[in-house]
Design a protein around this motif. Structure first.
Motif, PDB file in Angstrom:
ATOM      1  N   LEU A  98     -28.039 -90.139  89.363  1.00  0.00           N
ATOM      2  CA  LEU A  98     -27.141 -89.176  90.015  1.00  0.00           C
ATOM      3  C   LEU A  98     -25.701 -89.692  90.049  1.00  0.00           C
ATOM      4  N   ILE A  99     -25.548 -90.989  90.290  1.00  0.00           N
ATOM      5  CA  ILE A  99     -24.204 -91.585  90.283  1.00  0.00           C
ATOM      6  C   ILE A  99     -23.580 -91.429  88.902  1.00  0.00           C
ATOM      7  N   CYS A 100     -24.347 -91.714  87.844  1.00  0.00           N
ATOM      8  CA  CYS A 100     -23.823 -91.563  86.472  1.00  0.00           C
ATOM      9  C   CYS A 100     -23.396 -90.124  86.214  1.00  0.00           C
ATOM     10  N   GLY A 101     -24.228 -89.172  86.621  1.00  0.00           N
ATOM     11  CA  GLY A 101     -23.892 -87.767  86.422  1.00  0.00           C
ATOM     12  C   GLY A 101     -22.678 -87.343  87.228  1.00  0.00           C
ATOM     13  N   ALA A 102     -22.613 -87.779  88.481  1.00  0.00           N
ATOM     14  CA  ALA A 102     -21.463 -87.435  89.328  1.00  0.00           C
ATOM     15  C   ALA A 102     -20.180 -88.036  88.761  1.00  0.00           C
ATOM     16  N   ALA A 103     -20.251 -89.276  88.295  1.00  0.00           N
ATOM     17  CA  ALA A 103     -19.077 -89.921  87.715  1.00  0.00           C
ATOM     18  C   ALA A 103     -18.607 -89.184  86.473  1.00  0.00           C
ATOM     19  N   GLU A 104     -19.553 -88.753  85.651  1.00  0.00           N
ATOM     20  CA  GLU A 104     -19.201 -88.006  84.443  1.00  0.00           C
ATOM     21  C   GLU A 104     -18.506 -86.691  84.799  1.00  0.00           C
ATOM     22  N   ILE A 105     -19.034 -86.002  85.803  1.00  0.00           N
ATOM     23  CA  ILE A 105     -18.424 -84.736  86.223  1.00  0.00           C
ATOM     24  C   ILE A 105     -17.041 -84.979  86.812  1.00  0.00           C
ATOM     25  N   LEU A 106     -16.918 -86.000  87.683  1.00  0.00           N
ATOM     26  CA  LEU A 106     -15.622 -86.279  88.308  1.00  0.00           C
ATOM     27  C   LEU A 106     -14.590 -86.708  87.270  1.00  0.00           C
ATOM     28  N   CYS A 107     -14.992 -87.514  86.303  1.00  0.00           N
ATOM     29  CA  CYS A 107     -14.061 -87.927  85.243  1.00  0.00           C
ATOM     30  C   CYS A 107     -13.677 -86.731  84.380  1.00  0.00           C
ATOM     31  N   GLY A 108     -14.616 -85.834  84.120  1.00  0.00           N
ATOM     32  CA  GLY A 108     -14.329 -84.620  83.361  1.00  0.00           C
ATOM     33  C   GLY A 108     -13.346 -83.728  84.091  1.00  0.00           C
ATOM     34  N   ASP A 109     -13.521 -83.592  85.417  1.00  0.00           N
ATOM     35  CA  ASP A 109     -12.595 -82.790  86.215  1.00  0.00           C
ATOM     36  C   ASP A 109     -11.201 -83.388  86.203  1.00  0.00           C
ATOM     37  N   ALA A 110     -11.110 -84.729  86.284  1.00  0.00           N
ATOM     38  CA  ALA A 110      -9.814 -85.392  86.263  1.00  0.00           C
ATOM     39  C   ALA A 110      -9.142 -85.214  84.904  1.00  0.00           C
ATOM     40  N   SER A 111      -9.930 -85.288  83.818  1.00  0.00           N
ATOM     41  CA  SER A 111      -9.384 -85.102  82.474  1.00  0.00           C
ATOM     42  C   SER A 111      -8.890 -83.671  82.282  1.00  0.00           C
ATOM     43  N   ALA A 112      -9.641 -82.703  82.792  1.00  0.00           N
ATOM     44  CA  ALA A 112      -9.247 -81.298  82.675  1.00  0.00           C
ATOM     45  C   ALA A 112      -7.967 -81.039  83.442  1.00  0.00           C
ATOM     46  N   ALA A 113      -7.842 -81.639  84.630  1.00  0.00           N
ATOM     47  CA  ALA A 113      -6.632 -81.454  85.433  1.00  0.00           C
ATOM     48  C   ALA A 113      -5.430 -82.084  84.736  1.00  0.00           C
ATOM     49  N   ALA A 114      -5.633 -83.253  84.113  1.00  0.00           N
ATOM     50  CA  ALA A 114      -4.545 -83.916  83.396  1.00  0.00           C
ATOM     51  C   ALA A 114      -4.135 -83.107  82.169  1.00  0.00           C
ATOM     52  N   GLY A 115      -5.099 -82.461  81.522  1.00  0.00           N
ATOM     53  CA  GLY A 115      -4.815 -81.656  80.339  1.00  0.00           C
ATOM     54  C   GLY A 115      -4.002 -80.407  80.646  1.00  0.00           C
ATOM     55  N   THR A 116      -4.064 -79.920  81.865  1.00  0.00           N
ATOM     56  CA  THR A 116      -3.300 -78.731  82.256  1.00  0.00           C
ATOM     57  C   THR A 116      -1.940 -79.097  82.810  1.00  0.00           C
ATOM     58  N   GLY A 117      -1.649 -80.375  82.858  1.00  0.00           N
ATOM     59  CA  GLY A 117      -0.358 -80.811  83.381  1.00  0.00           C
ATOM     60  C   GLY A 117      -0.400 -81.091  84.867  1.00  0.00           C
ATOM     61  N   ALA A 118      -1.518 -80.844  85.512  1.00  0.00           N
ATOM     62  CA  ALA A 118      -1.632 -81.115  86.939  1.00  0.00           C
ATOM     63  C   ALA A 118      -1.723 -82.622  87.137  1.00  0.00           C
ATOM     64  N   SER A 119      -1.026 -83.100  88.147  1.00  0.00           N
ATOM     65  CA  SER A 119      -1.091 -84.533  88.399  1.00  0.00           C
ATOM     66  C   SER A 119      -2.301 -84.830  89.269  1.00  0.00           C
ATOM     67  N   THR A 120      -2.963 -85.902  88.933  1.00  0.00           N
ATOM     68  CA  THR A 120      -4.116 -86.309  89.722  1.00  0.00           C
ATOM     69  C   THR A 120      -4.048 -87.806  89.972  1.00  0.00           C
ATOM     70  N   ALA A 121      -4.225 -88.182  91.232  1.00  0.00           N
ATOM     71  CA  ALA A 121      -4.179 -89.591  91.589  1.00  0.00           C
ATOM     72  C   ALA A 121      -5.590 -90.158  91.695  1.00  0.00           C
ATOM     73  N   THR A 122      -6.563 -89.390  91.310  1.00  0.00           N
ATOM     74  CA  THR A 122      -7.942 -89.819  91.430  1.00  0.00           C
ATOM     75  C   THR A 122      -8.296 -90.797  90.321  1.00  0.00           C
ATOM     76  N   VAL A 123      -8.626 -92.003  90.720  1.00  0.00           N
ATOM     77  CA  VAL A 123      -9.121 -93.004  89.792  1.00  0.00           C
ATOM     78  C   VAL A 123     -10.494 -93.382  90.311  1.00  0.00           C
ATOM     79  N   LEU A 124     -11.501 -93.114  89.510  1.00  0.00           N
ATOM     80  CA  LEU A 124     -12.866 -93.350  89.921  1.00  0.00           C
ATOM     81  C   LEU A 124     -13.227 -94.821  89.764  1.00  0.00           C
ATOM     82  N   PRO A 125     -13.689 -95.467  90.845  1.00  0.00           N
ATOM     83  CA  PRO A 125     -14.099 -96.869  90.728  1.00  0.00           C
ATOM     84  C   PRO A 125     -15.280 -97.023  89.772  1.00  0.00           C
ATOM     85  N   GLU A 126     -15.321 -98.155  89.074  1.00  0.00           N
ATOM     86  CA  GLU A 126     -16.450 -98.439  88.178  1.00  0.00           C
ATOM     87  C   GLU A 126     -17.645 -98.969  88.949  1.00  0.00           C
TER      88      GLU A 126
END
Length: 150
Positions: A10-38
């Motif tokens: 579940l952690i792997c899946g959640a991390a993948e979704i959260l990283c995908g959301d951050a990438s999508a936000a960055a692709g639209t020009g929206a700034s995101t300060a979210t850095v997911l811990p490893e």
């Protein structure tokens, strides 16, 4: 061990979704300060993991280390990086399941990671208290009904 593996998946899946959301936000020009811990801290069931209270799961290497004692050294595993801690508020009603997590990024050098891992959400604490109270009432009723029987 099965529950632990499911939690890691579940952690792997959640991390993948959260990283995908951050990438999508960055692709639209929206700034995101979210850095997911490893590294993620995972609470262990004391009945299954005698002497261990928590594990650290590294998303980059997909390795988990169990930590022993009342004051585990999270810095040893995080190398100065933040560690993610999950507060689960998931619900299961019949066949319907809803995963609801609050993920906190903590600094193991200054934050009490173990206290956060072991913190029980208020709603869960209240639910446990209600369940215990109802159980006591039912036991009292059952014992009083037995004493009244002819």
């Amino acid at each position: 061990l099965h529950d632990f593996g499911v939690h890691l998946a579940l952690i792997c899946g959640a991390a993948e979704i959260l990283c995908g959301d951050a990438s999508a936000a960055a692709g639209t020009g929206a700034s995101t300060a979210t850095v997911l811990p490893e590294c993620w801290a995972v609470k262990l069931d004391s009945d299954e993991w005698e002497g261990y209270r928590v594990a650290v799961f590294d998303l980059a290497t997909l390795q988990a280390e169990t930590l022993r004692g009342d004051r585990p050294n999270f810095l040893r595993f995080t190398c100065g990086r933040q560690i993610a801690v999950v507060q689960a508020r998931s619900t299961i009603v019949g066949k319907d399941k809803q995963l609801h997590w609050r993920v906190s990024a903590l600094d193991p050098a200054s934050d009490d990671v173990l206290a956060e891992v072991e913190r029980v959400p208020e709603t869960e604490r209240r639910s446990r208290m209600l369940t215990q109270e109802l159980g006591q009432v039912l036991l009292q009723r059952r014992s009083s009904n037995r004493s009244i029987s002819p």
